[in-house]
Write an enzyme that holds these catalytic residues in place. Sequence first.
Site, PDB file in Angstrom:
ATOM      1  N   GLY A  88       0.910  -1.255  -0.005  1.00 32.25           N
ATOM      2  CA  GLY A  88       0.110   0.161  -0.061  1.00 32.25           C
ATOM      3  C   GLY A  88       1.121   1.408  -0.021  1.00 32.25           C
TER       4      GLY A  88
ATOM      5  N   GLY B 116       0.373  -1.442   9.547  1.00 31.13           N
ATOM      6  CA  GLY B 116      -0.108   0.215   9.624  1.00 31.13           C
ATOM      7  C   GLY B 116       0.427   0.823   8.370  1.00 31.13           C
TER       8      GLY B 116
ATOM      9  CB  CYS C 105      -5.706  -0.597   5.639  1.00 31.56           C
ATOM     10  SG  CYS C 105      -4.413  -0.800   6.703  1.00 31.56           S
TER      11      CYS C 105
ATOM     12  CG  ASN D 192      -7.186  -5.615   3.181  1.00 35.71           C
ATOM     13  OD1 ASN D 192      -6.435  -6.341   3.926  1.00 35.71           O
ATOM     14  ND2 ASN D 192      -7.006  -4.672   2.789  1.00 35.71           N
TER      15      ASN D 192
ATOM     16  N   GLY E 257      -7.239 -14.825  -0.024  1.00 35.77           N
ATOM     17  CA  GLY E 257      -7.443 -15.071   1.289  1.00 35.77           C
ATOM     18  C   GLY E 257      -7.273 -16.466   1.585  1.00 35.77           C
TER      19      GLY E 257
ATOM     20  CB  THR F 149      -0.406 -15.381   4.461  1.00 42.39           C
ATOM     21  OG1 THR F 149      -1.107 -14.306   4.878  1.00 42.39           O
ATOM     22  CG2 THR F 149       0.076 -16.068   5.739  1.00 42.39           C
TER      23      THR F 149
HETATM   24  C1  LIG Z   1       1.830  -8.336   6.218  1.00 39.42           C
HETATM   25  C2  LIG Z   1       0.774  -7.993   5.473  1.00 39.42           C
HETATM   26  C3  LIG Z   1       0.786  -6.664   5.042  1.00 39.42           C
HETATM   27  C4  LIG Z   1      -0.305  -6.385   4.124  1.00 39.42           C
HETATM   28  N1  LIG Z   1      -0.555  -5.342   3.533  1.00 39.42           N
HETATM   29  C5  LIG Z   1      -1.747  -4.936   2.632  1.00 39.42           C
HETATM   30  C6  LIG Z   1      -1.501  -3.531   1.984  1.00 39.42           C
HETATM   31  O1  LIG Z   1      -0.675  -2.825   2.205  1.00 39.42           O
HETATM   32  N2  LIG Z   1      -2.545  -3.245   1.118  1.00 39.42           N
HETATM   33  C7  LIG Z   1      -3.581  -4.171   0.839  1.00 39.42           C
HETATM   34  O2  LIG Z   1      -4.378  -3.863   0.205  1.00 39.42           O
HETATM   35  N3  LIG Z   1      -3.717  -5.268   1.699  1.00 39.42           N
HETATM   36  C8  LIG Z   1      -2.470  -5.552   2.365  1.00 39.42           C
HETATM   37  N4  LIG Z   1      -2.648  -6.814   3.038  1.00 39.42           N
HETATM   38  C9  LIG Z   1      -3.686  -7.852   2.832  1.00 39.42           C
HETATM   39  C10 LIG Z   1      -3.207  -8.900   1.667  1.00 39.42           C
HETATM   40  O3  LIG Z   1      -2.881  -8.438   0.441  1.00 39.42           O
HETATM   41  C11 LIG Z   1      -4.267 -10.064   1.293  1.00 39.42           C
HETATM   42  O4  LIG Z   1      -5.643  -9.325   0.804  1.00 39.42           O
HETATM   43  C12 LIG Z   1      -4.643 -10.668   2.496  1.00 39.42           C
HETATM   44  O5  LIG Z   1      -3.757 -11.079   3.461  1.00 39.42           O
HETATM   45  C13 LIG Z   1      -5.531 -12.051   2.375  1.00 39.42           C
HETATM   46  O6  LIG Z   1      -4.714 -13.017   1.673  1.00 39.42           O
HETATM   47  P1  LIG Z   1      -3.750 -14.030   2.178  1.00 39.42           P
HETATM   48  O7  LIG Z   1      -4.686 -14.689   3.149  1.00 39.42           O
HETATM   49  O8  LIG Z   1      -3.268 -14.780   1.002  1.00 39.42           O
HETATM   50  O9  LIG Z   1      -2.868 -13.260   2.858  1.00 39.42           O
HETATM   51  C14 LIG Z   1      -1.476  -7.441   3.884  1.00 39.42           C
HETATM   52  C15 LIG Z   1      -1.304  -8.644   4.465  1.00 39.42           C
HETATM   53  C16 LIG Z   1      -0.425  -9.098   5.218  1.00 39.42           C
HETATM   54  C17 LIG Z   1      -0.341 -10.353   5.610  1.00 39.42           C
END
Ligand SMILES: Cc1cc2nc3c(=O)[nH]c(=O)nc-3n(C[C@H](O)[C@H](O)[C@H](O)COP(=O)(O)O)c2cc1C
Length: 302
Positions: free
Chosen positions: A47, A73, A129, A191, A242, A265
């Site tokens: 982000g 954050g 977020c 998200n 997700g 993740t």
């Molecule tokens: C450490 C971390 C940082 C993330 N930072 C952002 C971000 O800056 N902007 C955003 O839209 N999503 C952010 N996400 C969300 C991920 O892009 C994703 O939508 C969410 O983790 C679900 O997918 P996953 O279960 O495969 O991680 C973040 C997730 C994690 C774990």
Amino acid sequence: MNPDLTVDIAGLKMKNPVMVASGTFGYGQEYAQLIDLNLLGAIVTKGITLAPRLGNPPPRIVETPCGMLNAIGLENVGVEKFIKEKLPYLRQFDTLVLANIAGKTVEEYVELARKLNGLVDGLEINISCPNVAKGGLEFGQDPALTYEVVSQVRQVTRLPLIAKLSPNVTDIKVIAKSAVDAGIDAISLINTILGMAIDVNTRKPVLANVTGGLSGPAIKPIALRMVVEVARVVKVPIIGQGGIMNALDAVEFIIAGATAVAVGTANFVDPQTSLKIIEGIEDYFIKNNIGNIAQLRGTLQV
Ligand SMILES: Cc1cc2nc3c(=O)[nH]c(=O)nc-3n(C[C@H](O)[C@H](O)[C@H](O)COP(=O)(O)O)c2cc1C
């Protein structure tokens, strides 16, 4: 004949349907040592905000059963440094670059879109977020604010626009429809989900921010349910994410109605995951005699 894995999301011509999710891949530099970025369908950046941000104080990550909580954050270098120092590096690779943008106000989103216009392949508007005091989630929880952000950003850019929606809502369909009415080209779902962890010795929250966003396999069933719900009410492409850990998880999202997927993740567990998923989707297609993504997308039998 090999299956055709290409997808077109509002003019974003992806060589395969697999992206890496925002915030889990930095700006690509570290991962380039570990995997061939040219093979990815797209890279979504961390982000980006107008001014640089240090993010929240630590601890800001904790592992939980079948997932993790983060409260980063929105730590990021800010849009100017991103354009000068990070983007040229990412641009060397033969993959699409989508900038994930986050603002505290509608004006900030608009300003970010203006600055990035013509420099990246598309914008993912982060209205979800959960880890910032102002902006972020508040836009993604209110259909009127969702409409306001998307329609204002739409006016200043021709780039393909994706809205990244939050699962922390009562009815995701209402928010998705609002984004579409405002001119969004695609929707990213989902998200992270607000959660927390408690240290029983100190009786304090583990995260300094108290709450964080839950991600990983624990949230996959929720994400799938939301993709199915949204796919029933809007026509724009959905980028499912997700808890995707392997190719069959990705296939589930496509059956649910997603045109593409993002791996988040799982990158922390094995940086090769996204590449393994691309290969695994191809294997699944060959085994099941599927020629392209459209033949599988939304074929859920209920
Ligand atoms: C450490 C971390 C940082 C993330 N930072 C952002 C971000 O800056 N902007 C955003 O839209 N999503 C952010 N996400 C969300 C991920 O892009 C994703 O939508 C969410 O983790 C679900 O997918 P996953 O279960 O495969 O991680 C973040 C997730 C994690 C774990």
